[in-house]
Design a protein around this motif. Structure first.
Motif, PDB file in Angstrom:
ATOM      1  N   GLY A  14      -5.284  18.963 -26.376  1.00  0.00           N
ATOM      2  CA  GLY A  14      -5.757  19.309 -27.716  1.00  0.00           C
ATOM      3  C   GLY A  14      -4.976  18.555 -28.778  1.00  0.00           C
ATOM      4  O   GLY A  14      -4.784  19.036 -29.902  1.00  0.00           O
ATOM      5  N   THR A  16      -5.692  15.989 -30.502  1.00  0.00           N
ATOM      6  CA  THR A  16      -6.419  15.279 -31.555  1.00  0.00           C
ATOM      7  C   THR A  16      -6.749  16.146 -32.766  1.00  0.00           C
ATOM      8  O   THR A  16      -7.373  15.667 -33.710  1.00  0.00           O
ATOM      9  CB  THR A  16      -7.717  14.654 -30.990  1.00  0.00           C
ATOM     10  N   SER A  17      -6.312  17.404 -32.757  1.00  0.00           N
ATOM     11  CA  SER A  17      -6.554  18.239 -33.936  1.00  0.00           C
ATOM     12  C   SER A  17      -5.551  19.390 -33.984  1.00  0.00           C
ATOM     13  O   SER A  17      -4.897  19.708 -32.981  1.00  0.00           O
ATOM     14  CB  SER A  17      -7.985  18.800 -33.934  1.00  0.00           C
ATOM     15  N   GLY A  18      -5.463  19.985 -35.145  1.00  0.00           N
ATOM     16  CA  GLY A  18      -4.690  21.206 -35.330  1.00  0.00           C
ATOM     17  C   GLY A  18      -3.239  21.137 -34.886  1.00  0.00           C
ATOM     18  O   GLY A  18      -2.539  20.151 -35.118  1.00  0.00           O
ATOM     19  N   ASN A  21      -2.128  18.241 -32.574  1.00  0.00           N
ATOM     20  CA  ASN A  21      -1.937  16.980 -33.286  1.00  0.00           C
ATOM     21  C   ASN A  21      -0.578  16.951 -33.979  1.00  0.00           C
ATOM     22  O   ASN A  21       0.160  15.966 -33.887  1.00  0.00           O
ATOM     23  CB  ASN A  21      -3.075  16.777 -34.288  1.00  0.00           C
ATOM     24  N   GLN A  22      -0.242  18.046 -34.645  1.00  0.00           N
ATOM     25  CA  GLN A  22       1.038  18.091 -35.357  1.00  0.00           C
ATOM     26  C   GLN A  22       2.218  18.078 -34.396  1.00  0.00           C
ATOM     27  O   GLN A  22       3.224  17.401 -34.630  1.00  0.00           O
ATOM     28  CB  GLN A  22       1.120  19.316 -36.272  1.00  0.00           C
ATOM     29  N   GLY A  38      -6.965  14.308 -25.540  1.00  0.00           N
ATOM     30  CA  GLY A  38      -7.939  14.785 -26.508  1.00  0.00           C
ATOM     31  C   GLY A  38      -9.265  14.066 -26.364  1.00  0.00           C
ATOM     32  O   GLY A  38      -9.418  13.176 -25.526  1.00  0.00           O
ATOM     33  N   ASP A  40     -11.180  13.091 -29.410  1.00  0.00           N
ATOM     34  CA  ASP A  40     -11.503  12.356 -30.635  1.00  0.00           C
ATOM     35  C   ASP A  40     -10.878  10.958 -30.577  1.00  0.00           C
ATOM     36  O   ASP A  40      -9.662  10.802 -30.702  1.00  0.00           O
ATOM     37  CB  ASP A  40     -10.977  13.141 -31.835  1.00  0.00           C
ATOM     38  N   ALA A  43      -8.699   9.913 -33.637  1.00  0.00           N
ATOM     39  CA  ALA A  43      -7.405  10.592 -33.663  1.00  0.00           C
ATOM     40  C   ALA A  43      -6.488  10.064 -32.561  1.00  0.00           C
ATOM     41  O   ALA A  43      -5.283   9.897 -32.766  1.00  0.00           O
ATOM     42  CB  ALA A  43      -7.589  12.103 -33.530  1.00  0.00           C
TER      43      ALA A  43
END
Length: 87
Positions: A14, A16-18, A21-22, A38, A40, A43
């Motif tokens: 996961g 590539t987001s949220g 990503n962080q 991910g 995306d 990303a």
């Protein structure tokens, strides 16, 4: 990365987001080796430019995931085994 911290190899799904990503960006800034999983492409390209090893994979598609993992490096297999054991 602090002097007392050891460089780690970290697998993040996961990525590539949220939060994923962080966390990927944070761990890269700390000097760790990060394997970012991910779906995306854009990303993943950004994370790759920051130094992550990227894996384009939709974990919701079991068959494609298994096929992709079979083609992966032994290090990814160790991560996959750990992830399955911890479920």
């Amino acid at each position: 990365m602090t002097d007392s911290a050891e460089k780690q190899h970290i697998l993040i799904t996961g990525a590539t987001s949220g939060i994923g990503n962080q966390l990927t960006k944070d761990y890269l800034l700390e000097g760790h080796t990060v394997y970012a999983v991910g779906r995306d492409d854009e990303a993943l390209a950004e994370l790759k430019s920051l130094g992550a090893e990227t894996i384009d994979l939709d974990l919701m598609d079991r068959e494609k995931s298994l096929q992709r993992l079979k083609k992966s490096t032994p290090l990814i297999w160790r991560f996959a085994v750990l992830a399955c054991v911890s479920i």
